[in-house]
Scaffold this motif. Sequence first.
Motif, PDB file in Angstrom:
ATOM      1  N   VAL A 181     -20.424  15.345  -4.658  1.00  0.00           N
ATOM      2  CA  VAL A 181     -20.013  16.035  -3.431  1.00  0.00           C
ATOM      3  C   VAL A 181     -18.501  15.969  -3.291  1.00  0.00           C
ATOM      4  CG1 VAL A 181     -20.134  16.104  -0.910  1.00  0.00           C
ATOM      5  CG2 VAL A 181     -22.208  15.632  -2.246  1.00  0.00           C
ATOM      6  N   TYR A 182     -17.904  17.149  -3.180  1.00  0.00           N
ATOM      7  CA  TYR A 182     -16.473  17.269  -2.902  1.00  0.00           C
ATOM      8  C   TYR A 182     -16.315  17.807  -1.481  1.00  0.00           C
ATOM      9  CZ  TYR A 182     -15.663  16.306  -7.813  1.00  0.00           C
ATOM     10  OH  TYR A 182     -15.617  15.692  -9.035  1.00  0.00           O
ATOM     11  N   GLY A 183     -15.087  17.845  -0.990  1.00  0.00           N
ATOM     12  CA  GLY A 183     -14.918  18.203   0.409  1.00  0.00           C
ATOM     13  C   GLY A 183     -13.811  19.205   0.669  1.00  0.00           C
ATOM     14  N   ALA A 184     -13.963  19.909   1.783  1.00  0.00           N
ATOM     15  CA  ALA A 184     -12.901  20.756   2.332  1.00  0.00           C
ATOM     16  C   ALA A 184     -12.631  20.265   3.746  1.00  0.00           C
ATOM     17  CB  ALA A 184     -13.325  22.219   2.343  1.00  0.00           C
ATOM     18  N   VAL A 185     -11.367  20.151   4.099  1.00  0.00           N
ATOM     19  CA  VAL A 185     -11.012  19.690   5.438  1.00  0.00           C
ATOM     20  C   VAL A 185     -10.395  20.845   6.213  1.00  0.00           C
ATOM     21  CG1 VAL A 185     -10.671  17.349   4.588  1.00  0.00           C
ATOM     22  CG2 VAL A 185      -8.703  18.841   4.825  1.00  0.00           C
ATOM     23  N   GLY A 186     -10.858  21.010   7.446  1.00  0.00           N
ATOM     24  CA  GLY A 186     -10.325  22.101   8.254  1.00  0.00           C
ATOM     25  C   GLY A 186     -11.088  22.241   9.555  1.00  0.00           C
ATOM     26  N   TYR A 193      -2.796  30.031  11.319  1.00  0.00           N
ATOM     27  CA  TYR A 193      -1.489  30.057  10.647  1.00  0.00           C
ATOM     28  C   TYR A 193      -1.102  28.654  10.165  1.00  0.00           C
ATOM     29  CZ  TYR A 193       3.549  30.226  10.021  1.00  0.00           C
ATOM     30  OH  TYR A 193       4.814  30.086   9.503  1.00  0.00           O
ATOM     31  N   ARG A 194      -1.234  27.656  11.037  1.00  0.00           N
ATOM     32  CA  ARG A 194      -0.836  26.290  10.675  1.00  0.00           C
ATOM     33  C   ARG A 194      -1.661  25.771   9.492  1.00  0.00           C
ATOM     34  NH1 ARG A 194       1.493  23.184  14.849  1.00  0.00           N
ATOM     35  NH2 ARG A 194       1.572  21.502  13.321  1.00  0.00           N
ATOM     36  N   GLN A 195      -2.944  26.069   9.499  1.00  0.00           N
ATOM     37  CA  GLN A 195      -3.806  25.578   8.420  1.00  0.00           C
ATOM     38  C   GLN A 195      -3.562  26.343   7.113  1.00  0.00           C
ATOM     39  OE1 GLN A 195      -7.848  23.801   9.870  1.00  0.00           O
ATOM     40  NE2 GLN A 195      -7.420  25.529  11.231  1.00  0.00           N
ATOM     41  N   MET A 196      -3.215  27.608   7.205  1.00  0.00           N
ATOM     42  CA  MET A 196      -2.823  28.339   5.987  1.00  0.00           C
ATOM     43  C   MET A 196      -1.539  27.760   5.410  1.00  0.00           C
ATOM     44  SD  MET A 196      -3.704  32.413   6.355  1.00  0.00           S
ATOM     45  CE  MET A 196      -2.955  32.714   7.961  1.00  0.00           C
ATOM     46  N   GLU A 197      -0.594  27.432   6.269  1.00  0.00           N
ATOM     47  CA  GLU A 197       0.653  26.825   5.803  1.00  0.00           C
ATOM     48  C   GLU A 197       0.388  25.473   5.142  1.00  0.00           C
ATOM     49  OE1 GLU A 197       3.966  28.020   5.825  1.00  0.00           O
ATOM     50  OE2 GLU A 197       2.816  29.858   6.125  1.00  0.00           O
ATOM     51  N   LEU A 198      -0.581  24.731   5.680  1.00  0.00           N
ATOM     52  CA  LEU A 198      -0.953  23.453   5.080  1.00  0.00           C
ATOM     53  C   LEU A 198      -1.530  23.677   3.680  1.00  0.00           C
ATOM     54  CD1 LEU A 198      -1.384  20.379   5.289  1.00  0.00           C
ATOM     55  CD2 LEU A 198      -3.604  20.862   6.375  1.00  0.00           C
ATOM     56  N   ALA A 199      -2.384  24.677   3.537  1.00  0.00           N
ATOM     57  CA  ALA A 199      -2.961  24.999   2.224  1.00  0.00           C
ATOM     58  C   ALA A 199      -1.861  25.309   1.218  1.00  0.00           C
ATOM     59  CB  ALA A 199      -3.931  26.168   2.344  1.00  0.00           C
ATOM     60  N   LYS A 200      -0.883  26.091   1.645  1.00  0.00           N
ATOM     61  CA  LYS A 200       0.224  26.444   0.747  1.00  0.00           C
ATOM     62  C   LYS A 200       1.068  25.221   0.404  1.00  0.00           C
ATOM     63  CE  LYS A 200       2.627  29.934   2.179  1.00  0.00           C
ATOM     64  NZ  LYS A 200       3.262  30.792   3.210  1.00  0.00           N
ATOM     65  N   GLU A 201       1.328  24.395   1.401  1.00  0.00           N
ATOM     66  CA  GLU A 201       2.144  23.195   1.186  1.00  0.00           C
ATOM     67  C   GLU A 201       1.494  22.269   0.170  1.00  0.00           C
ATOM     68  OE1 GLU A 201       3.270  19.162   3.677  1.00  0.00           O
ATOM     69  OE2 GLU A 201       2.893  21.009   4.804  1.00  0.00           O
ATOM     70  N   GLU A 224      -9.660  22.189  20.015  1.00  0.00           N
ATOM     71  CA  GLU A 224      -9.577  20.725  19.918  1.00  0.00           C
ATOM     72  C   GLU A 224      -8.339  20.267  19.166  1.00  0.00           C
ATOM     73  OE1 GLU A 224     -12.788  18.951  17.696  1.00  0.00           O
ATOM     74  OE2 GLU A 224     -12.135  19.835  15.797  1.00  0.00           O
ATOM     75  N   LEU A 225      -7.655  21.173  18.495  1.00  0.00           N
ATOM     76  CA  LEU A 225      -6.527  20.764  17.664  1.00  0.00           C
ATOM     77  C   LEU A 225      -5.283  20.474  18.502  1.00  0.00           C
ATOM     78  CD1 LEU A 225      -6.881  23.019  14.503  1.00  0.00           C
ATOM     79  CD2 LEU A 225      -6.818  20.517  14.545  1.00  0.00           C
ATOM     80  N   ASN A 226      -4.552  19.453  18.083  1.00  0.00           N
ATOM     81  CA  ASN A 226      -3.246  19.111  18.652  1.00  0.00           C
ATOM     82  C   ASN A 226      -2.431  18.481  17.534  1.00  0.00           C
ATOM     83  OD1 ASN A 226      -4.014  16.313  18.461  1.00  0.00           O
ATOM     84  ND2 ASN A 226      -5.121  16.530  20.408  1.00  0.00           N
ATOM     85  N   GLU A 227      -1.202  18.125  17.818  1.00  0.00           N
ATOM     86  CA  GLU A 227      -0.333  17.608  16.756  1.00  0.00           C
ATOM     87  C   GLU A 227      -0.871  16.320  16.142  1.00  0.00           C
ATOM     88  OE1 GLU A 227       1.998  19.287  15.374  1.00  0.00           O
ATOM     89  OE2 GLU A 227       1.821  20.898  16.850  1.00  0.00           O
ATOM     90  N   GLU A 228      -1.474  15.487  16.967  1.00  0.00           N
ATOM     91  CA  GLU A 228      -1.981  14.200  16.471  1.00  0.00           C
ATOM     92  C   GLU A 228      -3.128  14.384  15.483  1.00  0.00           C
ATOM     93  OE1 GLU A 228      -3.896   9.980  18.133  1.00  0.00           O
ATOM     94  OE2 GLU A 228      -3.372  11.594  19.535  1.00  0.00           O
ATOM     95  N   ASN A 229      -4.160  15.169  15.880  1.00  0.00           N
ATOM     96  CA  ASN A 229      -5.281  15.289  14.945  1.00  0.00           C
ATOM     97  C   ASN A 229      -4.981  16.250  13.795  1.00  0.00           C
ATOM     98  OD1 ASN A 229      -5.831  17.775  16.260  1.00  0.00           O
ATOM     99  ND2 ASN A 229      -7.393  16.825  17.582  1.00  0.00           N
ATOM    100  N   PHE A 230      -3.999  17.134  13.990  1.00  0.00           N
ATOM    101  CA  PHE A 230      -3.593  17.970  12.853  1.00  0.00           C
ATOM    102  C   PHE A 230      -2.868  17.124  11.798  1.00  0.00           C
ATOM    103  CE2 PHE A 230      -0.760  21.004  10.637  1.00  0.00           C
ATOM    104  CZ  PHE A 230      -1.737  21.852  10.136  1.00  0.00           C
ATOM    105  N   LYS A 231      -2.136  16.126  12.257  1.00  0.00           N
ATOM    106  CA  LYS A 231      -1.484  15.192  11.321  1.00  0.00           C
ATOM    107  C   LYS A 231      -2.543  14.434  10.526  1.00  0.00           C
ATOM    108  CE  LYS A 231       1.978  11.451  11.222  1.00  0.00           C
ATOM    109  NZ  LYS A 231       1.179  10.337  10.689  1.00  0.00           N
ATOM    110  N   TRP A 232      -3.599  13.986  11.208  1.00  0.00           N
ATOM    111  CA  TRP A 232      -4.694  13.298  10.515  1.00  0.00           C
ATOM    112  C   TRP A 232      -5.349  14.233   9.498  1.00  0.00           C
ATOM    113  CZ3 TRP A 232      -9.845  14.558  10.146  1.00  0.00           C
ATOM    114  CH2 TRP A 232     -10.657  13.598   9.512  1.00  0.00           C
ATOM    115  N   LEU A 233      -5.565  15.479   9.896  1.00  0.00           N
ATOM    116  CA  LEU A 233      -6.176  16.465   8.997  1.00  0.00           C
ATOM    117  C   LEU A 233      -5.310  16.652   7.750  1.00  0.00           C
ATOM    118  CD1 LEU A 233      -8.755  18.349   9.441  1.00  0.00           C
ATOM    119  CD2 LEU A 233      -7.108  20.159   9.884  1.00  0.00           C
ATOM    120  N   SER A 234      -4.013  16.758   7.970  1.00  0.00           N
ATOM    121  CA  SER A 234      -3.073  16.944   6.861  1.00  0.00           C
ATOM    122  C   SER A 234      -3.092  15.757   5.905  1.00  0.00           C
ATOM    123  CB  SER A 234      -1.655  17.148   7.402  1.00  0.00           C
ATOM    124  OG  SER A 234      -1.611  18.227   8.312  1.00  0.00           O
TER     125      SER A 234
END
Length: 256
Positions: free
Chosen positions: A56-61, A112-120, A69-79
């Motif tokens: 089992v592999y995973g995708a986070v998002g 947009y933020r999550q697409m930028e994370l994918a690119k990063e 529910e997203l904010n800077e704190e939990n987006f940092k955890w996601l990243s």
Amino acid sequence: MIFETHAHYDDEAFDDDRDSLLKSLYSEGIEYVVNVGASITTTVKTLELMKQYPFVYGAVGVHPSETAELNEENFKWLSESALLPKVVAIGEIGLDYYWDTPERTIQKEWFYRQMELAKELKLPAIIHSRDAAADTLTMIQSTDLKQTGGVIHCFSYGKEMAKSYLDMGFYLGIGGVVTFKNAKKLKEVVEYAPMEQLVLETDCPYLAPEPNRGKRNSSLNLIYVAKEIAKLKGISHEEVIAITEMNAKKMYGLSR
């Protein structure tokens, strides 16, 4: 063997038999499973499944319907979670206009933020798009997401939209809906699209194919999807399984 590119085994529908079901998959011809996060909570559960099961592999998002529910704190955890070795994609992310909430500006901001994370992180994106064809395509094009590519999950639009994504190098996720008698548009897309850009998925526990439509879905039903694609393409279902497995490994960076 079959590569399941999009499952939600964290779902409560599997609470009674999750372990026995997952352990049975290999003997039934399922070699890989990517479990896909749809919220912070389900992403946490996805990471747990990744640790517990070697295949089992995973995708986070965070799914568009959960982006409030997203904010800077939990987006940092996601990243930070996206850096884990068995995380192979960012997703599922996108736009969903079927429901009125959260408001579209919130969905777009976090898409947009999550697409930028994918690119990063140079990870493919798993795109959810429901009743939002034009905006999804425009945002993907303007963000230049084709840099990392990914899959348009549960593809539900027509050939013209399919061409736009195929031309950018994206894969189309094909699941149980293709077996439905009234899925004429999707059948036409499968006939049109090159096999090299199709991958198998269930979105389980949802969208079980015929002959199990309406029941709880699982990766065990992917054989029916493969057989329907084979019929539409005029090839054997063994060829469909082999080609889509190769496609999925390439997309998720597991072919090395």
